[in-house]
Design a protein around this motif. Structure first.
Motif, PDB file in Angstrom:
ATOM      1  N   GLU A 163      55.804 -11.839   3.309  1.00  0.00           N
ATOM      2  CA  GLU A 163      56.146 -10.646   4.084  1.00  0.00           C
ATOM      3  C   GLU A 163      55.798 -10.919   5.541  1.00  0.00           C
ATOM      4  O   GLU A 163      54.680 -11.341   5.868  1.00  0.00           O
ATOM      5  CB  GLU A 163      55.386  -9.426   3.576  1.00  0.00           C
ATOM      6  N   HIS A 164      56.756 -10.698   6.413  1.00  0.00           N
ATOM      7  CA  HIS A 164      56.550 -10.956   7.846  1.00  0.00           C
ATOM      8  C   HIS A 164      57.507 -10.074   8.635  1.00  0.00           C
ATOM      9  O   HIS A 164      58.670  -9.913   8.259  1.00  0.00           O
ATOM     10  CB  HIS A 164      56.809 -12.435   8.170  1.00  0.00           C
TER      11      HIS A 164
ATOM     12  N   ASN B  47      71.158 -19.417   3.747  1.00  0.00           N
ATOM     13  CA  ASN B  47      71.860 -19.028   4.968  1.00  0.00           C
ATOM     14  C   ASN B  47      73.276 -18.559   4.674  1.00  0.00           C
ATOM     15  O   ASN B  47      73.760 -17.586   5.276  1.00  0.00           O
ATOM     16  CB  ASN B  47      71.886 -20.200   5.957  1.00  0.00           C
TER      17      ASN B  47
ATOM     18  N   SER C 286      67.223 -13.583   3.763  1.00  0.00           N
ATOM     19  CA  SER C 286      66.248 -13.833   4.817  1.00  0.00           C
ATOM     20  C   SER C 286      65.394 -15.052   4.490  1.00  0.00           C
ATOM     21  O   SER C 286      64.767 -15.134   3.436  1.00  0.00           O
ATOM     22  CB  SER C 286      65.359 -12.604   5.053  1.00  0.00           C
ATOM     23  N   HIS C 287      65.396 -15.988   5.419  1.00  0.00           N
ATOM     24  CA  HIS C 287      64.765 -17.303   5.253  1.00  0.00           C
ATOM     25  C   HIS C 287      64.336 -17.741   6.642  1.00  0.00           C
ATOM     26  O   HIS C 287      65.071 -17.516   7.621  1.00  0.00           O
ATOM     27  CB  HIS C 287      65.802 -18.266   4.654  1.00  0.00           C
ATOM     28  N   PRO C 288      63.144 -18.346   6.794  1.00  0.00           N
ATOM     29  CA  PRO C 288      62.720 -18.765   8.131  1.00  0.00           C
ATOM     30  C   PRO C 288      63.779 -19.629   8.816  1.00  0.00           C
ATOM     31  O   PRO C 288      64.431 -20.457   8.166  1.00  0.00           O
ATOM     32  CB  PRO C 288      61.441 -19.566   7.861  1.00  0.00           C
ATOM     33  N   ARG C 289      63.937 -19.430  10.122  1.00  0.00           N
ATOM     34  CA  ARG C 289      64.917 -20.209  10.884  1.00  0.00           C
ATOM     35  C   ARG C 289      64.623 -21.697  10.720  1.00  0.00           C
ATOM     36  O   ARG C 289      63.499 -22.148  10.927  1.00  0.00           O
ATOM     37  CB  ARG C 289      64.873 -19.822  12.356  1.00  0.00           C
TER      38      ARG C 289
ATOM     39  N   LYS D  12      59.551  -7.349   6.701  1.00  0.00           N
ATOM     40  CA  LYS D  12      60.510  -7.614   5.629  1.00  0.00           C
ATOM     41  C   LYS D  12      60.069  -8.836   4.838  1.00  0.00           C
ATOM     42  O   LYS D  12      59.156  -9.564   5.237  1.00  0.00           O
ATOM     43  CB  LYS D  12      61.920  -7.808   6.171  1.00  0.00           C
ATOM     44  N   TYR D  13      60.739  -9.058   3.724  1.00  0.00           N
ATOM     45  CA  TYR D  13      60.426 -10.198   2.869  1.00  0.00           C
ATOM     46  C   TYR D  13      61.348 -11.373   3.188  1.00  0.00           C
ATOM     47  O   TYR D  13      62.526 -11.193   3.522  1.00  0.00           O
ATOM     48  CB  TYR D  13      60.544  -9.816   1.390  1.00  0.00           C
ATOM     49  N   TRP D  14      60.771 -12.572   3.058  1.00  0.00           N
ATOM     50  CA  TRP D  14      61.485 -13.819   3.322  1.00  0.00           C
ATOM     51  C   TRP D  14      61.296 -14.751   2.134  1.00  0.00           C
ATOM     52  O   TRP D  14      60.202 -14.824   1.574  1.00  0.00           O
ATOM     53  CB  TRP D  14      60.915 -14.521   4.558  1.00  0.00           C
TER      54      TRP D  14
ATOM     55  N   THR E 177      67.298 -12.123  -5.050  1.00  0.00           N
ATOM     56  CA  THR E 177      67.529 -13.470  -4.532  1.00  0.00           C
ATOM     57  C   THR E 177      67.968 -14.414  -5.644  1.00  0.00           C
ATOM     58  O   THR E 177      68.944 -15.161  -5.498  1.00  0.00           O
ATOM     59  CB  THR E 177      66.260 -14.016  -3.853  1.00  0.00           C
TER      60      THR E 177
ATOM     61  N   ASP F 271      51.185 -16.021   0.600  1.00  0.00           N
ATOM     62  CA  ASP F 271      52.552 -15.802   0.155  1.00  0.00           C
ATOM     63  C   ASP F 271      52.530 -15.449  -1.322  1.00  0.00           C
ATOM     64  O   ASP F 271      51.474 -15.438  -1.962  1.00  0.00           O
ATOM     65  CB  ASP F 271      53.462 -16.999   0.470  1.00  0.00           C
TER      66      ASP F 271
END
Length: 257
Positions: free
Chosen positions: A221-222, A84, A89-92, A225-227, A206, A157
């Motif tokens: 990928e979601h 963060n 980009s990282h899941p909330r 974009k990539y996370w 990253t 994933d």
């Protein structure tokens, strides 16, 4: 005959197939002979010093490899804060402490969502799909702090192993029917075909930005974009075995070109 890298010492055995000398990890600094202590202090690089010495050596100005390895090993909270902070980009994700967590969590997340054991969990263990208040209550009964993450409806994933900013291995992990987890240890299938170059680039970037010299990144990928889902400093070897690769030989070649 292999060229011996100058002024590099390894504590752990990760480099056992290289020409670098391994001195072992001893519990006390005083357990090392005085001449070896001096050699370590003057080393150009100390590899795999273990969690006891890693931060101490860095504080003393000694170059340690791999960087940011032990500090983030198995610590999902620290990883999330780093992602963060760097706006990777990282899941909330939310971290919750104390009492009355369920109300705060339900205010921030809609069911279903992911709940995890934030420290010292791996291989898909300690990962829960929470579909309602009863399952949330069960999770909170054994977890404080709570690590809550938005659920991304993905079928697979990507595990990308990056060492020294090089993608040395990558494969898809596809979950078995009836399980939301893609982990190989939980029955996920390994697929080597169709690895997007953009995903490898994202993984390398990253790792570079996080200062991860050796890491297995879980990426998905979601929404176009990539996370990055998680960083694994201790990663499974099944994907290497299926491809006929040896992680120790890969690392040795990076140090013994």
């Amino acid at each position: 005959m292999k060229r011996v890298p100058a002024n590099i010492i390894s504590f752990g055995k990760r480099l056992r197939k290289s020409s670098i000398r391994c001195v072992g990890v001893k519990p006390n600094w005083s357990d090392y002979p005085g001449d070896l202590q001096q050699e370590i202090l003057l080393a150009g690089k100390v590899c795999y010093p273990g969690p006891v010495y890693s931060e101490i050596f860095q504080a003393a100005g000694i170059c340690v490899f791999p960087r940011n390895y032990y500090l983030f090993m198995g610590d999902k909270i620290a990883q999330t804060d780093l992602f963060n902070l760097l706006e990777i980009s990282h899941p909330r994700t939310g971290i919750y402490y104390g009492r009355a967590m369920s109300k705060r969590i339900e205010n921030d997340f809609s069911y279903p969502f992911i709940a995890k054991t934030p420290i010292a969990s791996s291989q898909g263990k300690g990962v829960f799909l929470v579909r309602g208040p009863e399952e949330l209550s069960q999770y909170l009964g054994t977890h404080n702090p709570a690590y809550i993450q938005e659920y991304l409806p993905i079928e697979r994933d990507l595990r990308v192993v990056v060492i020294c900013e090089k993608p040395v291995h990558a494969y898809w992990r596809i979950h078995r029917e009836g399980d939301f987890r893609n982990n190989v240890s939980q029955g996920g299938t390994i697929v080597f075909e169709g690895i997007p170059a953009a995903a490898l680039d994202f993984a390398v970037e990253t790792a570079r930005r996080c200062g991860f010299d050796e890491v297995g990144l879980d990426i998905c990928e979601h929404a176009g974009k990539y996370w990055v889902l998680e960083a694994n400093m201790v990663f499974g070897q099944e994907g290497f075995r299926k491809k006929g690769l040896d992680i120790h030989e890969i690392i040795a070649k990076l140090f013994d070109p």
